[in-house]
Design a protein around this motif. Structure first.
Motif, PDB file in Angstrom:
ATOM      1  N   GLU A  63      -4.821  10.791 -10.368  1.00  0.00           N
ATOM      2  CA  GLU A  63      -5.796  11.766 -10.838  1.00  0.00           C
ATOM      3  C   GLU A  63      -6.690  11.117 -11.880  1.00  0.00           C
ATOM      4  N   LEU A  64      -7.942  11.597 -11.951  1.00  0.00           N
ATOM      5  CA  LEU A  64      -8.861  11.211 -13.008  1.00  0.00           C
ATOM      6  C   LEU A  64      -9.203  12.451 -13.816  1.00  0.00           C
ATOM      7  N   ALA A  65      -9.702  12.236 -15.030  1.00  0.00           N
ATOM      8  CA  ALA A  65     -10.052  13.362 -15.888  1.00  0.00           C
ATOM      9  C   ALA A  65     -11.098  14.248 -15.227  1.00  0.00           C
ATOM     10  N   VAL A  66     -11.964  13.646 -14.419  1.00  0.00           N
ATOM     11  CA  VAL A  66     -12.948  14.362 -13.606  1.00  0.00           C
ATOM     12  C   VAL A  66     -12.856  13.791 -12.203  1.00  0.00           C
ATOM     13  N   GLY A  67     -12.865  14.637 -11.189  1.00  0.00           N
ATOM     14  CA  GLY A  67     -12.826  14.131  -9.824  1.00  0.00           C
ATOM     15  C   GLY A  67     -11.623  14.576  -9.030  1.00  0.00           C
ATOM     16  N   GLY A  68     -10.708  15.325  -9.679  1.00  0.00           N
ATOM     17  CA  GLY A  68      -9.574  15.859  -8.943  1.00  0.00           C
ATOM     18  C   GLY A  68      -8.429  14.870  -8.828  1.00  0.00           C
ATOM     19  N   SER A  69      -7.489  15.192  -7.953  1.00  0.00           N
ATOM     20  CA  SER A  69      -6.300  14.370  -7.773  1.00  0.00           C
ATOM     21  C   SER A  69      -6.131  14.014  -6.304  1.00  0.00           C
ATOM     22  N   SER A  70      -5.286  13.026  -6.056  1.00  0.00           N
ATOM     23  CA  SER A  70      -4.962  12.592  -4.704  1.00  0.00           C
ATOM     24  C   SER A  70      -3.458  12.358  -4.649  1.00  0.00           C
ATOM     25  N   ALA A  71      -2.804  12.896  -3.630  1.00  0.00           N
ATOM     26  CA  ALA A  71      -1.349  12.777  -3.555  1.00  0.00           C
ATOM     27  C   ALA A  71      -0.910  12.596  -2.112  1.00  0.00           C
ATOM     28  N   SER A  72       0.187  11.858  -1.936  1.00  0.00           N
ATOM     29  CA  SER A  72       0.802  11.707  -0.620  1.00  0.00           C
ATOM     30  C   SER A  72       2.315  11.719  -0.795  1.00  0.00           C
ATOM     31  N   LEU A  73       3.014  12.165   0.237  1.00  0.00           N
ATOM     32  CA  LEU A  73       4.472  12.251   0.194  1.00  0.00           C
ATOM     33  C   LEU A  73       5.027  11.712   1.503  1.00  0.00           C
ATOM     34  N   ALA A  74       5.839  10.657   1.410  1.00  0.00           N
ATOM     35  CA  ALA A  74       6.482  10.064   2.589  1.00  0.00           C
ATOM     36  C   ALA A  74       7.980  10.330   2.506  1.00  0.00           C
ATOM     37  N   VAL A  75       8.561  10.846   3.589  1.00  0.00           N
ATOM     38  CA  VAL A  75       9.978  11.202   3.618  1.00  0.00           C
ATOM     39  C   VAL A  75      10.630  10.510   4.809  1.00  0.00           C
ATOM     40  N   VAL A  76      11.785   9.870   4.574  1.00  0.00           N
ATOM     41  CA  VAL A  76      12.499   9.200   5.658  1.00  0.00           C
ATOM     42  C   VAL A  76      13.940   9.683   5.706  1.00  0.00           C
ATOM     43  N   ALA A  77      14.523   9.615   6.907  1.00  0.00           N
ATOM     44  CA  ALA A  77      15.922   9.963   7.123  1.00  0.00           C
ATOM     45  C   ALA A  77      16.796   8.725   6.938  1.00  0.00           C
ATOM     46  N   GLU A  78      18.112   8.901   7.030  1.00  0.00           N
ATOM     47  CA  GLU A  78      19.034   7.781   6.837  1.00  0.00           C
ATOM     48  C   GLU A  78      18.815   6.674   7.859  1.00  0.00           C
ATOM     49  N   ASP A  79      18.385   7.027   9.075  1.00  0.00           N
ATOM     50  CA  ASP A  79      18.164   6.002  10.099  1.00  0.00           C
ATOM     51  C   ASP A  79      16.795   5.340   9.982  1.00  0.00           C
ATOM     52  N   GLY A  80      16.030   5.693   8.945  1.00  0.00           N
ATOM     53  CA  GLY A  80      14.725   5.088   8.718  1.00  0.00           C
ATOM     54  C   GLY A  80      13.574   5.791   9.397  1.00  0.00           C
ATOM     55  N   SER A  81      13.858   6.819  10.169  1.00  0.00           N
ATOM     56  CA  SER A  81      12.785   7.554  10.839  1.00  0.00           C
ATOM     57  C   SER A  81      12.053   8.449   9.847  1.00  0.00           C
TER      58      SER A  81
END
Length: 257
Positions: free
Chosen positions: A39-57
């Motif tokens: 995030e910047l003080a002006v310009g909003g934020s950017s986010a991503s979320l990566a989730v994996v299982a035990e088998d790596g999928s």
């Protein structure tokens, strides 16, 4: 100015709160989740979320949980220091029972929506020592315009056609000894330069806007040149790196705007 810093205990508590929110939103069978948040003080934020299982999928998450932005923002504000500034990106990794977090103070965020102007405003709010400004950020800041202006189109008394046209604009500057050519930033726009200025256009309805860098000692000469063509021109001139307004040149005639 940024608020008083969070101490180590407060930072740890905030990180634990992030983990609690994040863990409660993850799909069944998850083994690791990695949140990237910028995030910047002006310009909003950017986010991503990566989730994996035990088998790596890969697993599909429901999205960034509500409340995460507030907690990340609290950390970014509270971890500011006068010499180092604050971080651009948080990388938070959660596995069952524990988390790790890394704060990136140096690399450019993966956020195409953040503009050089946004970074300039962020640095003004979170200043850092010059030696701690990364090269990529210095390049963005040093390339910011110190001149913004507009040529307001007016109906020609002979035929009622609004002028100057883009062709009129380019021709007048070329005859005045300026180098002109296609802009490398905007399709269909004009770049024009001389030994003391480099500018480009971004046209709009009823207006030819322009911006770029010009020698401050030549600001008045630039305005005089453009108004000398008979054009109705307004300009604002600023300190380097997106700094404060230094001087304005109002258009000599009413613009209707």
């Amino acid at each position: 100015m940024p608020p008083r810093a969070l101490d180590a205990t407060q930072q740890a508590e905030t990180c634990a709160d992030i983990g609690e929110l994040l863990g409660g939103s993850l799909p069944d069978g998850w083994a690791r989740a990695t949140l990237r948040w910028s995030e910047l003080a002006v310009g909003g934020s950017s986010a991503s979320l990566a989730v994996v299982a035990e088998d790596g999928s890969s697993l599909t998450a429901a999205g960034i949980p509500q409340g995460i932005t507030e907690l990340c923002r609290r950390l970014r504000l509270g971890m500011y220091s006068e010499t180092g500034g604050t971080w651009f990106t948080l990388i938070y990794t959660l596995i069952p029972g524990r988390y790790s977090v890394r704060y990136d103070y140096d690399d450019e965020p993966d956020a195409p929506s953040f503009t050089p102007e946004h970074y300039a405003r962020d640095l003004a709010y979170f200043p850092r020592a010059e030696e701690n400004i990364p090269d990529w950020l210095r390049k963005k800041l040093d390339g910011l315009p110190n001149v913004y202006g507009g040529v307001y189109l007016e109906a020609d008394a002979r035929d009622g056609v609004p002028r100057p046209s883009p062709e009129d604009f380019e021709g007048a500057l070329s005859r005045a000894g300026w180098e002109t050519g296609a802009s490398d930033r905007f399709r269909g726009e004009l770049a024009f330069s001389t030994d003391w200025a480099r500018l480009s256009t971004l046209s709009g309805p009823g207006l030819i806007r322009f911006a770029g860098q010009a020698d401050p000692d030549k600001w008045e000469a630039l305005h005089s040149l453009l108004t000398g063509f008979g054009w109705n021109v307004g300009m604002s001139c600023h300190e380097p790196r997106g700094g404060d307004l230094v001087r304005e040149f109002p258009p000599p005639r009413e613009t209707g705007r």
